[in-house]
Design a protein around this motif. Sequence first.
Motif, PDB file in Angstrom:
ATOM      1  N   PHE A 127      -5.229   2.279  10.268  1.00 41.49           N
ATOM      2  CA  PHE A 127      -4.964   1.690   8.901  1.00 41.49           C
ATOM      3  C   PHE A 127      -5.840   2.593   7.788  1.00 41.49           C
ATOM      4  N   SER A 128      -7.136   2.170   8.213  1.00 42.54           N
ATOM      5  CA  SER A 128      -8.221   2.831   7.422  1.00 42.54           C
ATOM      6  C   SER A 128      -7.935   4.265   7.008  1.00 42.54           C
ATOM      7  N   SER A 180       6.799   6.313  -5.366  1.00 45.13           N
ATOM      8  CA  SER A 180       5.635   5.521  -5.152  1.00 45.13           C
ATOM      9  C   SER A 180       5.225   5.049  -3.900  1.00 45.13           C
ATOM     10  N   ILE A 181       5.806   5.846  -3.017  1.00 44.25           N
ATOM     11  CA  ILE A 181       5.374   5.467  -1.588  1.00 44.25           C
ATOM     12  C   ILE A 181       4.046   5.384  -1.286  1.00 44.25           C
ATOM     13  N   ILE A 182       3.157   6.215  -1.799  1.00 47.36           N
ATOM     14  CA  ILE A 182       1.766   6.393  -1.549  1.00 47.36           C
ATOM     15  C   ILE A 182       0.980   5.164  -2.131  1.00 47.36           C
ATOM     16  N   GLU A 183       1.255   5.030  -3.426  1.00 46.26           N
ATOM     17  CA  GLU A 183       0.619   3.987  -4.248  1.00 46.26           C
ATOM     18  C   GLU A 183       0.777   2.574  -3.344  1.00 46.26           C
ATOM     19  N   ARG A 184       2.095   2.486  -2.942  1.00 47.24           N
ATOM     20  CA  ARG A 184       2.361   1.285  -2.495  1.00 47.24           C
ATOM     21  C   ARG A 184       1.617   1.003  -0.884  1.00 47.24           C
ATOM     22  N   LEU A 185       1.579   1.924  -0.220  1.00 43.90           N
ATOM     23  CA  LEU A 185       1.053   2.100   0.979  1.00 43.90           C
ATOM     24  C   LEU A 185      -0.585   1.773   0.779  1.00 43.90           C
ATOM     25  N   VAL A 186      -1.140   2.417  -0.052  1.00 46.30           N
ATOM     26  CA  VAL A 186      -2.440   2.088  -0.312  1.00 46.30           C
ATOM     27  C   VAL A 186      -2.760   0.876  -0.617  1.00 46.30           C
ATOM     28  N   THR A 187      -2.045   0.307  -1.605  1.00 43.81           N
ATOM     29  CA  THR A 187      -2.083  -1.128  -1.991  1.00 43.81           C
ATOM     30  C   THR A 187      -2.013  -2.041  -0.695  1.00 43.81           C
ATOM     31  N   TYR A 188      -0.767  -1.873  -0.028  1.00 47.22           N
ATOM     32  CA  TYR A 188      -0.538  -2.730   1.180  1.00 47.22           C
ATOM     33  C   TYR A 188      -1.698  -2.627   2.171  1.00 47.22           C
ATOM     34  N   LEU A 189      -2.123  -1.447   2.568  1.00 48.52           N
ATOM     35  CA  LEU A 189      -3.045  -1.216   3.795  1.00 48.52           C
ATOM     36  C   LEU A 189      -4.435  -1.789   3.014  1.00 48.52           C
ATOM     37  N   GLY A 190      -4.767  -1.682   1.774  1.00 42.91           N
ATOM     38  CA  GLY A 190      -6.014  -2.541   1.336  1.00 42.91           C
ATOM     39  C   GLY A 190      -5.785  -3.825   1.513  1.00 42.91           C
ATOM     40  N   GLU A 191      -4.970  -4.534   1.066  1.00 46.18           N
ATOM     41  CA  GLU A 191      -4.696  -5.800   1.327  1.00 46.18           C
ATOM     42  C   GLU A 191      -4.844  -6.098   2.875  1.00 46.18           C
ATOM     43  N   THR A 192      -4.052  -5.383   3.519  1.00 41.34           N
ATOM     44  CA  THR A 192      -3.967  -5.650   5.181  1.00 41.34           C
ATOM     45  C   THR A 192      -5.447  -5.811   5.959  1.00 41.34           C
ATOM     46  N   ILE A 193      -6.123  -4.441   5.574  1.00 40.00           N
ATOM     47  CA  ILE A 193      -7.422  -4.308   6.256  1.00 40.00           C
ATOM     48  C   ILE A 193      -8.279  -5.274   5.546  1.00 40.00           C
ATOM     49  N   GLY A 194      -8.352  -5.714   4.211  1.00 39.02           N
ATOM     50  CA  GLY A 194      -9.389  -6.581   3.921  1.00 39.02           C
ATOM     51  C   GLY A 194      -9.146  -8.083   4.307  1.00 39.02           C
ATOM     52  N   ARG A 195      -7.790  -8.410   5.010  1.00 39.83           N
ATOM     53  CA  ARG A 195      -7.767  -9.694   5.475  1.00 39.83           C
ATOM     54  C   ARG A 195      -8.770 -10.030   6.386  1.00 39.83           C
TER      55      ARG A 195
END
Length: 225
Positions: free
Chosen positions: A122-123, A210-225
């Motif tokens: 993910f990172s 906007s796939i990349i933008e949404r992915l970056v946001t989603y992974l930021g939230e997931t990894i940050g959990r």
Amino acid sequence: MHQIKGIPDDISFAGASKKHNLGVRFKNKFYLERLAQNWDANIHDFGVTVVREKVVETGIVLNKLKQISHPNLLKIIDMCLCTVVIEYVDGIHLSTKKGEWILGPFSNTIDYVDLCNEEDLFSVIRKLGQVLLVLHENGICHTDPTDHNVMISNLSGEPILIDLIGAMPYTKELELLDNVVFLNHLVIPLAARKGIQLPDSIVRPKLNNSIIERLVTYLGETIGR
Ligand SMILES: Nc1ncnc2c1ncn2[C@@H]1O[C@H](COP(=O)(O)OP(=O)(O)OP(=O)(O)O)[C@@H](O)[C@H]1O
Ligand SMILES: [Mg+2]
């Protein structure tokens, strides 16, 4: 580059689609042929034609890339009419599960995805998404951000996006291509290899651009959990 003197440290594989598919390494500098293949919409996976000769010849994108310093982007050091000097990445490929016609001697060798866990993957995906957005902001589209165009540096531990000689000036169509290639040739296959289920909003996006933008946001939230 004709003045290059001395004995190289190594001569190694530098791309199956090049005319000269060997590169020459002197310490941490890798000398490659200044060439990138065109794509024809009739045979390209996503039906896009990319004509690169003029861009590679004028160096319009390579010169821009030379100015960008980013931990996840290969450094372009220098160039002449026939050769590009890049930073040599001592490391392993993100993904080698491809035929010899793409990866030559590296085809099907041990790769990063064999070794990493879900959080590492993910990172890596998030960092690659971020660097693609940086390229777009700088007026550049990579055009081929697939899993075999990424290496993981032994020195920094960072994923490094390679294969920049054929990068193109930004257009909406090529931004869309980067989005779709990144999703379908990197994110989805690598997640599948690790048995990771991604949400439908990522895997089946309604807005491709906007796939990349949404992915970056989603992974930021997931990894940050
Ligand atoms: N900076 C680098 N450091 C170390 N190895 C590299 C570097 N750049 C390229 N290589 C090696 O050369 C291979 C092909 O590189 P690259 O993707 O730039 O070429 P290519 O022209 O796209 O080839 P192809 O079209 O066949 O993918 C990489 O998979 C890697 O093994
Ligand atoms: Mg490549």
